[in-house]
Scaffold this motif. Structure first.
Motif, short mmCIF file in Angstrom:
data_model
loop_
_atom_site.label_atom_id
_atom_site.label_comp_id
_atom_site.label_asym_id
_atom_site.label_seq_id
_atom_site.Cartn_x
_atom_site.Cartn_y
_atom_site.Cartn_z
N ALA A 79 64.24 50.16 37.85
CA ALA A 79 64.86 51.08 36.97
C ALA A 79 66.49 50.73 36.24
CB ALA A 79 65.08 52.72 37.76
N LEU A 80 67.05 50.11 37.06
CA LEU A 80 68.16 49.57 36.60
C LEU A 80 67.89 48.63 35.28
CD1 LEU A 80 70.43 48.76 39.88
CD2 LEU A 80 70.40 50.84 38.04
N GLY A 82 65.35 49.03 33.03
CA GLY A 82 64.67 49.84 32.20
C GLY A 82 63.15 49.88 32.65
N ASP A 83 62.55 49.48 33.76
CA ASP A 83 61.26 49.44 34.10
C ASP A 83 61.09 50.48 35.07
OD1 ASP A 83 58.52 49.01 34.71
OD2 ASP A 83 59.26 47.02 35.56
N PHE A 84 60.44 51.76 34.62
CA PHE A 84 60.07 52.68 35.61
C PHE A 84 58.78 52.74 35.96
CE2 PHE A 84 63.80 53.90 32.87
CZ PHE A 84 64.61 54.42 33.87
N GLY A 85 58.08 51.68 35.72
CA GLY A 85 56.64 51.71 35.88
C GLY A 85 55.84 52.17 35.15
N LYS A 91 47.81 55.98 32.82
CA LYS A 91 47.51 54.54 32.97
C LYS A 91 48.21 53.77 31.98
CE LYS A 91 43.97 55.44 35.71
NZ LYS A 91 44.04 56.80 35.39
N THR A 92 49.49 54.06 31.24
CA THR A 92 50.33 53.49 30.54
C THR A 92 51.98 53.66 30.97
OG1 THR A 92 51.03 53.56 28.14
CG2 THR A 92 50.76 55.65 29.19
N ASP A 93 52.81 53.00 30.34
CA ASP A 93 54.03 52.99 30.58
C ASP A 93 54.78 54.44 30.72
OD1 ASP A 93 57.27 52.65 30.12
OD2 ASP A 93 56.58 50.67 30.79
N VAL A 94 55.59 54.78 31.76
CA VAL A 94 56.10 56.16 31.88
C VAL A 94 57.09 56.24 30.53
CG1 VAL A 94 57.85 57.42 33.07
CG2 VAL A 94 56.32 56.22 34.21
N LYS A 95 57.59 55.51 30.20
CA LYS A 95 58.59 55.74 29.15
C LYS A 95 57.68 56.35 27.74
CE LYS A 95 60.60 51.90 29.42
NZ LYS A 95 61.50 50.50 29.03
N GLU A 96 56.60 55.50 27.60
CA GLU A 96 55.84 55.84 26.42
C GLU A 96 55.20 57.16 26.61
OE1 GLU A 96 52.71 53.14 25.91
OE2 GLU A 96 54.06 51.35 25.43
N LEU A 290 55.96 59.00 37.11
CA LEU A 290 56.56 59.85 36.05
C LEU A 290 57.17 61.01 36.70
CD1 LEU A 290 55.83 60.98 33.21
CD2 LEU A 290 53.62 62.10 34.04
N LEU A 291 57.03 61.46 38.15
CA LEU A 291 57.57 62.39 38.53
C LEU A 291 58.90 62.11 38.53
CD1 LEU A 291 57.77 65.20 39.96
CD2 LEU A 291 57.16 63.95 42.00
N MET A 292 59.42 60.92 38.97
CA MET A 292 60.80 60.29 39.15
C MET A 292 61.42 60.45 37.80
SD MET A 292 61.71 59.56 42.17
CE MET A 292 63.06 58.52 41.76
N VAL A 293 60.95 59.94 36.78
CA VAL A 293 61.55 59.95 35.49
C VAL A 293 61.67 61.48 34.96
CG1 VAL A 293 61.55 59.13 33.05
CG2 VAL A 293 60.73 57.95 34.84
N VAL A 294 60.97 62.27 35.19
CA VAL A 294 61.19 63.51 34.74
C VAL A 294 62.06 64.38 35.48
CG1 VAL A 294 59.89 65.82 34.51
CG2 VAL A 294 58.45 63.95 33.70
#
Length: 334
Positions: A79-80, A82-85, A91-96, A290-294
């Motif tokens: 995450a530090l 910029g990669d949130f998995g 099935k795609t990047d969380v940021k997208e 996804l839950l972490m970023v939201v």
């Protein structure tokens, strides 16, 4: 004074960072201790046909086999940078996934916030001007009723009335199929969720404005202004509103997270493709990344708004300024 101001800013910044860090630890731990299997979000019903060995290998590929502390350390490191998995469900990047939805939430929540801000100010002014008259009493009673109705129930009522029975407005989605670029179609899909967001919060803040203005009306300087020949309307708009506006601005800074939470509920009921719907789906299907970023997006906004409101109160409240000045004088004397 300048040193004191810098120290206060550093204090608020440090508290903000620590609060976000504590939130990430809490959400990460609770999500992984919650019942359910995240493999269902990634593989669907195929999990039931997988052997125990295959399931263990799948968990190892997703990084779910390690202790929670190790998982969090790995997530934090990514995450530090910029990669949130990836999202297990999409099935795609969380940021997208977030980028595709956040615009809808900003549109609905932003319009709702602006309408509540402007209408509450106007309604509070009107009720204060017509205090204890028929219009004020009717608006107060109607407002008390609407503010007590839960947003999910009001959403269902609007859906049944305007989308099902009358068929005037669409009841779900942000736009019709093939009409993504149509402003009129998007506006039609916004009407019902936006109406629920506004009605669910409007009277609470209008009532606060009304009471704050009435406190100003009963102040000593108002009597002096009336003795000088100013009309009640002139005193209300020129003097009382000026005295009540700073506290109202501070209150709206705190109100932003509250309105955002209501927006999430409305999005879920109306199947509106926004962050609120993502939050529900990620919690339901154990989509951890996804839950972490939201959660962090929402929590960071709440913490940020509360910090801004606290700083604004310290700047606005004369008692805090006097206390700060006295404190700096004591430090100087030492």
């Amino acid at each position: 004074m300048r040193i004191l101001y810098i120290n206060k800013m550093l204090y608020h910044a440090g508290k903000f960072v620590l609060s976000v860090f504590a939130l990430s630890v809490l959400v990460f731990t609770i999500s992984r201790l919650a019942p359910g299997d995240p493999l269902y979000a990634y593989y669907g019903e195929r999990v039931e046909k997988m052997s125990v060995e295959d399931q263990e290998q799948a968990r190892e590929r997703l990084g779910l086999h390690e202790p929670i502390v190790t998982q969090y350390a790995r997530w934090l490191e990514g995450a530090l940078h910029g990669d949130f998995g990836i999202s297990y469900q999409y099935k795609t990047d969380v940021k997208e996934v977030i980028a595709a939805r956040i615009g809808n939430t900003l549109l609905l929540g932003g319009l709702g916030f602006l309408l509540i801000f402007m209408l509450a100010l106007w309604l509070g002014l009107f009720c204060a001007w017509r205090e204890e008259r028929a219009a004020d009493r009717i608006i107060c009673r109607i407002g008390m009723v609407t503010s007590c109705i839960p947003e999910f129930w009001l959403s269902l009522l609007f859906l049944l009335l305007f989308a099902v029975w009358l068929g005037w407005l669409p009841g779900s989605g942000a736009y019709s199929v093939g009409a993504e670029g149509s402003a009129a179609d998007r506006a039609a899909h916004l009407v019902l969720p936006l109406a629920v967001v506004v009605l669910g919060h409007l009277w609470y803040y209008a009532f606060q404005v009304r009471n704050r203005l009435l406190e100003e009306v009963r102040a000593d300087y108002v009597l002096l202004a009336r003795m000088k020949g100013l009309s009640g309307k002139q005193v209300l708009y020129r003097h009382c509103l000026r005295g009540a506006l700073p506290s109202y601005l501070s209150m709206m800074a705190v109100a932003l997270p509250h309105i955002l939470g209501g927006t999430y509920v409305v999005e879920t009921v109306f199947s509106y493709p926004g962050i609120g719907t993502l939050a529900y789906e990620s919690a339901r299907y154990q989509d951890y990344n996804l839950l972490m970023v939201v959660s962090l997006l929402t929590g960071t906004l709440v913490i940020f708004c509360n910090t801004i409101a606290q700083i604004a109160n310290e700047r606005i409240d004369p008692r805090m300024r006097v206390r700060d000045t006295a404190g700096s004088g004591e430090v100087g004397s030492l």
